[in-house]
Design a protein around this motif. Sequence first.
Motif, PDB file in Angstrom:
ATOM      1  N   LEU A  16       0.814  -1.211   0.000  1.00  0.00           N
ATOM      2  CA  LEU A  16       0.000   0.000   0.000  1.00  0.00           C
ATOM      3  C   LEU A  16       0.851   1.266   0.000  1.00  0.00           C
ATOM      4  O   LEU A  16       0.522   2.233  -0.676  1.00  0.00           O
ATOM      5  N   VAL A  17       1.937   1.264   0.745  1.00  0.00           N
ATOM      6  CA  VAL A  17       2.759   2.463   0.905  1.00  0.00           C
ATOM      7  C   VAL A  17       3.522   2.794  -0.375  1.00  0.00           C
ATOM      8  O   VAL A  17       3.571   3.957  -0.794  1.00  0.00           O
ATOM      9  N   ILE A  18       4.099   1.812  -1.011  1.00  0.00           N
ATOM     10  CA  ILE A  18       4.914   2.063  -2.204  1.00  0.00           C
ATOM     11  C   ILE A  18       4.082   2.614  -3.364  1.00  0.00           C
ATOM     12  O   ILE A  18       4.488   3.601  -3.983  1.00  0.00           O
ATOM     13  N   PRO A  19       2.917   2.057  -3.688  1.00  0.00           N
ATOM     14  CA  PRO A  19       2.118   2.670  -4.764  1.00  0.00           C
ATOM     15  C   PRO A  19       1.684   4.100  -4.458  1.00  0.00           C
ATOM     16  O   PRO A  19       1.660   4.951  -5.348  1.00  0.00           O
ATOM     17  N   VAL A  20       1.356   4.376  -3.205  1.00  0.00           N
ATOM     18  CA  VAL A  20       0.993   5.746  -2.831  1.00  0.00           C
ATOM     19  C   VAL A  20       2.200   6.663  -3.047  1.00  0.00           C
ATOM     20  O   VAL A  20       2.058   7.803  -3.501  1.00  0.00           O
ATOM     21  N   GLY A  21       3.389   6.164  -2.760  1.00  0.00           N
ATOM     22  CA  GLY A  21       4.604   6.934  -3.028  1.00  0.00           C
ATOM     23  C   GLY A  21       4.781   7.239  -4.501  1.00  0.00           C
ATOM     24  O   GLY A  21       5.189   8.352  -4.869  1.00  0.00           O
ATOM     25  N   TYR A  22       4.474   6.278  -5.365  1.00  0.00           N
ATOM     26  CA  TYR A  22       4.546   6.518  -6.813  1.00  0.00           C
ATOM     27  C   TYR A  22       3.564   7.601  -7.245  1.00  0.00           C
ATOM     28  O   TYR A  22       3.893   8.472  -8.051  1.00  0.00           O
ATOM     29  N   VAL A  23       2.353   7.557  -6.710  1.00  0.00           N
ATOM     30  CA  VAL A  23       1.345   8.555  -7.073  1.00  0.00           C
ATOM     31  C   VAL A  23       1.786   9.941  -6.599  1.00  0.00           C
ATOM     32  O   VAL A  23       1.719  10.921  -7.353  1.00  0.00           O
ATOM     33  N   VAL A  24       2.271  10.029  -5.371  1.00  0.00           N
ATOM     34  CA  VAL A  24       2.725  11.318  -4.835  1.00  0.00           C
ATOM     35  C   VAL A  24       3.914  11.836  -5.636  1.00  0.00           C
ATOM     36  O   VAL A  24       3.974  13.022  -5.975  1.00  0.00           O
ATOM     37  N   LEU A  25       4.855  10.965  -5.971  1.00  0.00           N
ATOM     38  CA  LEU A  25       6.007  11.375  -6.767  1.00  0.00           C
ATOM     39  C   LEU A  25       5.570  11.852  -8.148  1.00  0.00           C
ATOM     40  O   LEU A  25       6.087  12.850  -8.657  1.00  0.00           O
ATOM     41  N   GLY A  26       4.620  11.171  -8.752  1.00  0.00           N
ATOM     42  CA  GLY A  26       4.115  11.584 -10.057  1.00  0.00           C
ATOM     43  C   GLY A  26       3.470  12.954 -10.018  1.00  0.00           C
ATOM     44  O   GLY A  26       3.700  13.791 -10.894  1.00  0.00           O
ATOM     45  N   ILE A  27       2.683  13.210  -8.997  1.00  0.00           N
ATOM     46  CA  ILE A  27       2.052  14.519  -8.857  1.00  0.00           C
ATOM     47  C   ILE A  27       3.108  15.589  -8.611  1.00  0.00           C
ATOM     48  O   ILE A  27       3.054  16.682  -9.183  1.00  0.00           O
ATOM     49  N   TYR A  28       4.100  15.264  -7.798  1.00  0.00           N
ATOM     50  CA  TYR A  28       5.184  16.211  -7.534  1.00  0.00           C
ATOM     51  C   TYR A  28       5.947  16.556  -8.810  1.00  0.00           C
ATOM     52  O   TYR A  28       6.259  17.720  -9.058  1.00  0.00           O
ATOM     53  N   VAL A  29       6.237  15.557  -9.626  1.00  0.00           N
ATOM     54  CA  VAL A  29       6.955  15.796 -10.876  1.00  0.00           C
ATOM     55  C   VAL A  29       6.128  16.680 -11.797  1.00  0.00           C
ATOM     56  O   VAL A  29       6.659  17.591 -12.448  1.00  0.00           O
ATOM     57  N   MET A  30       4.827  16.462 -11.857  1.00  0.00           N
ATOM     58  CA  MET A  30       3.984  17.283 -12.730  1.00  0.00           C
ATOM     59  C   MET A  30       3.890  18.726 -12.235  1.00  0.00           C
ATOM     60  O   MET A  30       3.897  19.653 -13.031  1.00  0.00           O
ATOM     61  N   VAL A  31       3.820  18.918 -10.920  1.00  0.00           N
ATOM     62  CA  VAL A  31       3.653  20.262 -10.381  1.00  0.00           C
ATOM     63  C   VAL A  31       4.972  21.036 -10.401  1.00  0.00           C
ATOM     64  O   VAL A  31       5.040  22.167 -10.876  1.00  0.00           O
ATOM     65  N   GLU A  32       6.035  20.427  -9.892  1.00  0.00           N
ATOM     66  CA  GLU A  32       7.311  21.123  -9.752  1.00  0.00           C
ATOM     67  C   GLU A  32       8.208  21.005 -10.979  1.00  0.00           C
ATOM     68  O   GLU A  32       9.176  21.747 -11.096  1.00  0.00           O
ATOM     69  N   GLN A  33       7.944  20.047 -11.832  1.00  0.00           N
ATOM     70  CA  GLN A  33       8.737  19.773 -13.039  1.00  0.00           C
ATOM     71  C   GLN A  33      10.197  19.502 -12.702  1.00  0.00           C
ATOM     72  O   GLN A  33      11.116  19.950 -13.372  1.00  0.00           O
ATOM     73  N   ALA A  45       7.771  16.562 -18.287  1.00  0.00           N
ATOM     74  CA  ALA A  45       7.447  16.423 -16.867  1.00  0.00           C
ATOM     75  C   ALA A  45       6.036  15.866 -16.697  1.00  0.00           C
ATOM     76  O   ALA A  45       5.805  14.994 -15.861  1.00  0.00           O
ATOM     77  N   TYR A  46       5.099  16.370 -17.494  1.00  0.00           N
ATOM     78  CA  TYR A  46       3.727  15.865 -17.412  1.00  0.00           C
ATOM     79  C   TYR A  46       3.649  14.404 -17.835  1.00  0.00           C
ATOM     80  O   TYR A  46       2.915  13.615 -17.249  1.00  0.00           O
ATOM     81  N   SER A  47       4.402  14.034 -18.843  1.00  0.00           N
ATOM     82  CA  SER A  47       4.397  12.643 -19.311  1.00  0.00           C
ATOM     83  C   SER A  47       4.973  11.714 -18.260  1.00  0.00           C
ATOM     84  O   SER A  47       4.395  10.667 -17.951  1.00  0.00           O
ATOM     85  N   LEU A  48       6.125  12.080 -17.699  1.00  0.00           N
ATOM     86  CA  LEU A  48       6.743  11.254 -16.662  1.00  0.00           C
ATOM     87  C   LEU A  48       5.839  11.176 -15.441  1.00  0.00           C
ATOM     88  O   LEU A  48       5.651  10.102 -14.860  1.00  0.00           O
ATOM     89  N   GLY A  49       5.263  12.284 -15.042  1.00  0.00           N
ATOM     90  CA  GLY A  49       4.364  12.289 -13.895  1.00  0.00           C
ATOM     91  C   GLY A  49       3.143  11.422 -14.130  1.00  0.00           C
ATOM     92  O   GLY A  49       2.706  10.689 -13.232  1.00  0.00           O
ATOM     93  N   ALA A  50       2.586  11.481 -15.332  1.00  0.00           N
ATOM     94  CA  ALA A  50       1.415  10.658 -15.649  1.00  0.00           C
ATOM     95  C   ALA A  50       1.759   9.174 -15.605  1.00  0.00           C
ATOM     96  O   ALA A  50       0.976   8.368 -15.088  1.00  0.00           O
ATOM     97  N   VAL A  51       2.920   8.818 -16.122  1.00  0.00           N
ATOM     98  CA  VAL A  51       3.338   7.411 -16.086  1.00  0.00           C
ATOM     99  C   VAL A  51       3.499   6.945 -14.640  1.00  0.00           C
ATOM    100  O   VAL A  51       3.066   5.834 -14.284  1.00  0.00           O
ATOM    101  N   LEU A  52       4.087   7.766 -13.790  1.00  0.00           N
ATOM    102  CA  LEU A  52       4.258   7.396 -12.385  1.00  0.00           C
ATOM    103  C   LEU A  52       2.915   7.252 -11.675  1.00  0.00           C
ATOM    104  O   LEU A  52       2.715   6.314 -10.900  1.00  0.00           O
ATOM    105  N   VAL A  53       1.983   8.154 -11.950  1.00  0.00           N
ATOM    106  CA  VAL A  53       0.659   8.078 -11.320  1.00  0.00           C
ATOM    107  C   VAL A  53      -0.084   6.832 -11.795  1.00  0.00           C
ATOM    108  O   VAL A  53      -0.666   6.099 -10.990  1.00  0.00           O
ATOM    109  N   ILE A  54      -0.051   6.578 -13.082  1.00  0.00           N
ATOM    110  CA  ILE A  54      -0.744   5.397 -13.621  1.00  0.00           C
ATOM    111  C   ILE A  54      -0.144   4.117 -13.064  1.00  0.00           C
ATOM    112  O   ILE A  54      -0.874   3.196 -12.678  1.00  0.00           O
TER     113      ILE A  54
END
Length: 70
Positions: A16-33, A45-54
Amino acid sequence: MNFDVMLEKLRFVLSLVIPVGYVVLGIYVMVEQIFIVKIKPPMMAYSLGAVLVIYGLFRLYRAFKPSKES
């Protein structure tokens, strides 16, 4: 407590913790680039963030999906 029971609980918590980390990292990459370095074209940045969130959402789905083994 039995070692196998503790190991199963740890595995569940990590599943549970690791996937949530991927989602948070993906959102961070999209916001902060920023990933390791500043990502220049924002679309990268948006592409990498989307892949991490998915991927994070997929791992969460797999954590809750009933397995065929049991």
